[in-house]
Structures are given as structure tokens and as C-alpha cells.
Design a protein around this motif. Sequence first.
Motif, PDB file in Angstrom:
ATOM      1  N   THR A 155       0.836  -1.186   0.000  1.00 13.38           N
ATOM      2  CA  THR A 155       0.000   0.000   0.000  1.00 13.38           C
ATOM      3  C   THR A 155       0.881   1.249   0.000  1.00 13.38           C
ATOM      4  N   GLU A 156       0.266   2.368  -0.302  1.00 11.62           N
ATOM      5  CA  GLU A 156       1.028   3.611  -0.364  1.00 11.62           C
ATOM      6  C   GLU A 156       0.929   4.373   0.959  1.00 11.62           C
ATOM      7  N   THR A 157       1.964   5.108   1.245  1.00 11.93           N
ATOM      8  CA  THR A 157       1.984   5.958   2.441  1.00 11.93           C
ATOM      9  C   THR A 157       0.770   6.883   2.456  1.00 11.93           C
ATOM     10  N   GLY A 158       0.130   6.957   3.611  1.00 12.96           N
ATOM     11  CA  GLY A 158      -1.003   7.855   3.774  1.00 12.96           C
ATOM     12  C   GLY A 158      -2.365   7.228   3.530  1.00 12.96           C
ATOM     13  N   THR A 159      -2.388   6.023   3.026  1.00 12.31           N
ATOM     14  CA  THR A 159      -3.670   5.369   2.760  1.00 12.31           C
ATOM     15  C   THR A 159      -4.104   4.548   3.966  1.00 12.31           C
ATOM     16  N   PRO A 160      -5.414   4.414   4.167  1.00  8.51           N
ATOM     17  CA  PRO A 160      -5.885   3.526   5.244  1.00  8.51           C
ATOM     18  C   PRO A 160      -5.841   2.075   4.786  1.00  8.51           C
ATOM     19  N   VAL A 161      -5.576   1.186   5.731  1.00  7.45           N
ATOM     20  CA  VAL A 161      -5.489  -0.238   5.433  1.00  7.45           C
ATOM     21  C   VAL A 161      -6.198  -1.004   6.549  1.00  7.45           C
ATOM     22  N   THR A 162      -6.984  -2.000   6.174  1.00  6.24           N
ATOM     23  CA  THR A 162      -7.639  -2.844   7.165  1.00  6.24           C
ATOM     24  C   THR A 162      -7.247  -4.290   6.954  1.00  6.24           C
ATOM     25  N   LEU A 163      -6.799  -4.901   8.039  1.00  2.47           N
ATOM     26  CA  LEU A 163      -6.480  -6.324   8.043  1.00  2.47           C
ATOM     27  C   LEU A 163      -7.559  -7.055   8.831  1.00  2.47           C
ATOM     28  N   ARG A 164      -7.859  -8.272   8.365  1.00  3.54           N
ATOM     29  CA  ARG A 164      -8.948  -9.015   8.989  1.00  3.54           C
ATOM     30  C   ARG A 164      -8.461 -10.302   9.628  1.00  3.54           C
ATOM     31  N   CYS A 165      -9.010 -10.588  10.792  1.00  2.00           N
ATOM     32  CA  CYS A 165      -8.757 -11.850  11.463  1.00  2.00           C
ATOM     33  C   CYS A 165     -10.103 -12.501  11.734  1.00  2.00           C
ATOM     34  N   HIS A 166     -10.218 -13.755  11.342  1.00  3.59           N
ATOM     35  CA  HIS A 166     -11.489 -14.473  11.484  1.00  3.59           C
ATOM     36  C   HIS A 166     -11.252 -15.787  12.205  1.00  3.59           C
ATOM     37  N   GLN A 167     -12.060 -16.043  13.233  1.00  8.19           N
ATOM     38  CA  GLN A 167     -11.956 -17.306  13.960  1.00  8.19           C
ATOM     39  C   GLN A 167     -13.292 -18.045  13.894  1.00  8.19           C
ATOM     40  N   THR A 168     -13.215 -19.353  13.971  1.00 11.81           N
ATOM     41  CA  THR A 168     -14.423 -20.168  13.875  1.00 11.81           C
ATOM     42  C   THR A 168     -14.740 -20.871  15.192  1.00 11.81           C
ATOM     43  N   GLU A 169     -13.995 -20.529  16.258  1.00  7.74           N
ATOM     44  CA  GLU A 169     -14.103 -21.312  17.491  1.00  7.74           C
ATOM     45  C   GLU A 169     -14.728 -20.556  18.657  1.00  7.74           C
ATOM     46  N   ASN A 170     -15.223 -19.356  18.426  1.00  6.32           N
ATOM     47  CA  ASN A 170     -15.975 -18.625  19.444  1.00  6.32           C
ATOM     48  C   ASN A 170     -15.161 -18.260  20.683  1.00  6.32           C
ATOM     49  N   HIS A 171     -13.855 -18.000  20.493  1.00  2.00           N
ATOM     50  CA  HIS A 171     -13.016 -17.630  21.625  1.00  2.00           C
ATOM     51  C   HIS A 171     -13.199 -16.157  21.957  1.00  2.00           C
ATOM     52  N   ARG A 172     -13.143 -15.873  23.248  1.00  3.95           N
ATOM     53  CA  ARG A 172     -13.398 -14.515  23.719  1.00  3.95           C
ATOM     54  C   ARG A 172     -12.232 -13.572  23.416  1.00  3.95           C
ATOM     55  N   TYR A 173     -11.008 -14.049  23.657  1.00  6.50           N
ATOM     56  CA  TYR A 173      -9.846 -13.170  23.550  1.00  6.50           C
ATOM     57  C   TYR A 173      -9.195 -13.289  22.169  1.00  6.50           C
ATOM     58  N   MET A 174      -8.926 -12.129  21.577  1.00  4.52           N
ATOM     59  CA  MET A 174      -8.202 -12.050  20.307  1.00  4.52           C
ATOM     60  C   MET A 174      -7.160 -10.949  20.393  1.00  4.52           C
TER      61      MET A 174
END
Lengths: 113, 113
Positions: free
Chosen positions: B13-32
Motif C-alpha cells: 500500500t502507499e503511504t497515507g492510505t488507510p489499510v484494514t487487516l482481517r482476522c477471522h476465527q471459527t471457534e468462538n473464543h473470547r480473547y483475540m
Amino acid sequence: QQQVKQSPQSLIVQKGGISIINCAYENTAFDYFPWYQQFPGKGPALLIAIRPDVSEKKEGRFTISFNKSAKQFSLHIMDSQPGDSATYFCAASKKGGGNKLTFGTGTQLKVEL
Amino acid sequence: DAGITQSPRHKVTETGTPVTLRCHQTENHRYMYWYRQDPGHGLRLIHYSYGVKDTDKGEVSDGYSVSRSKTEDFLLTLESATSSQTSVYFCAIRNGTGGYGYTFGSGTRLTVV
């Protein structure tokens, strides 16, 4: 402030030898000390862990030695194999506050034939 | 690994742009957790979550925000990417061994140019 100090930064061991990685911590509230193993391109994976009520824990060729008074713990890999070549991280955590793990800076281990 | 996936795996990505990273879990854990990994620094905690809409800062949270609107998804946003945020980002879930064991995703390699 580095709460968990790890050494050495890198280590070369001959096949069949013993690999030893050391960590020292400062926060006496830490009560869980895991070691993680990471291969290139992968996330760290839990290898072995210890709590401060015991001085040693062994799982196969991997042993954690724990010295509560010195605030130090170490990972020993017996009969090191080329497949053990990876980066190893020590870590520490305490109860509450999200049970966050604080990691050492890592040791890159290479086991040569 | 163990029901946790990160996306994308690589991003430039280029400097100054917003970026979103995603984390997905399938085990219903409370802490991430979101960590970044840099040579010489090990893994450093950025932010963590202890439930839906419950998040807190880690040691290197400046320039990052997170959101957790569902148990299974934990998003990390770089509000305005800088070159110093070039890193490998790992998501983790707390899923047990001794209560404190983490399982990590495979990571996102982010390059800010």
C-alpha cells in the motif's frame, strides 16, 4: 523497556547436539512461561510451557528449566535435528489484564548436518 | 490453523492510505490479539479484544485502531499507513493450554511504500 530478554539472537548447533536458549524476565507477577516455535512464512506455534511452581518440564526432546529466584528460564532441545531449524520465542504472561503475552526478541536456530 | 484465518496474506500500500487487516476465527473464543513482528523486536502487542466491542491497547498501539463487532472477526486498521508500519502482522486467539495458550494465524505481510 524489554520485560523479557532472550539470548542468543542466533545459534548454530550440530545434528545430535543440545540447543540451549535463555530468557530472563523482570516482572515477578508473570506466572506462565511458554515457548513458541516459528517456521518461515508461518505463525508461531506453542511448543511447551511452564508455570513457576515447578523447576523443569519435559516434553519429548524439549525441556524448560525454570529458576524463579534468578527470574530466568531456558529451553533445551536434546538431540537437535535439522527439522528443529526455526525461530524460537520465549514469552511470559500474568493473570488478568487480558492475559497478554510479552515476547522475547527471538532466537534463530540452525541445526547443521 | 486451528480455525483462525487472516486476510489478506500480502499487501502493498502507499503511504497515507488507510489499510484494514482481517482476522477471522471459527471457534468462538473470547480473547483475540493483534501483534506485529519485526526483526530484533520479536512480537509486540498492538491491540487486543476481550469480547464484542471490548478492546484495549497494547504496547505499540499508536497509528492503529481495532474493531470487533462480532465474536468471530477482529479488524486492525492502519488509519494512515507509514513506512514504519511495514511489518508482518499476526492475529492470535487465546484458546487454552493452561488457560493462556495462544494460537496464531499465518500472518499478513504488509509493505508500505
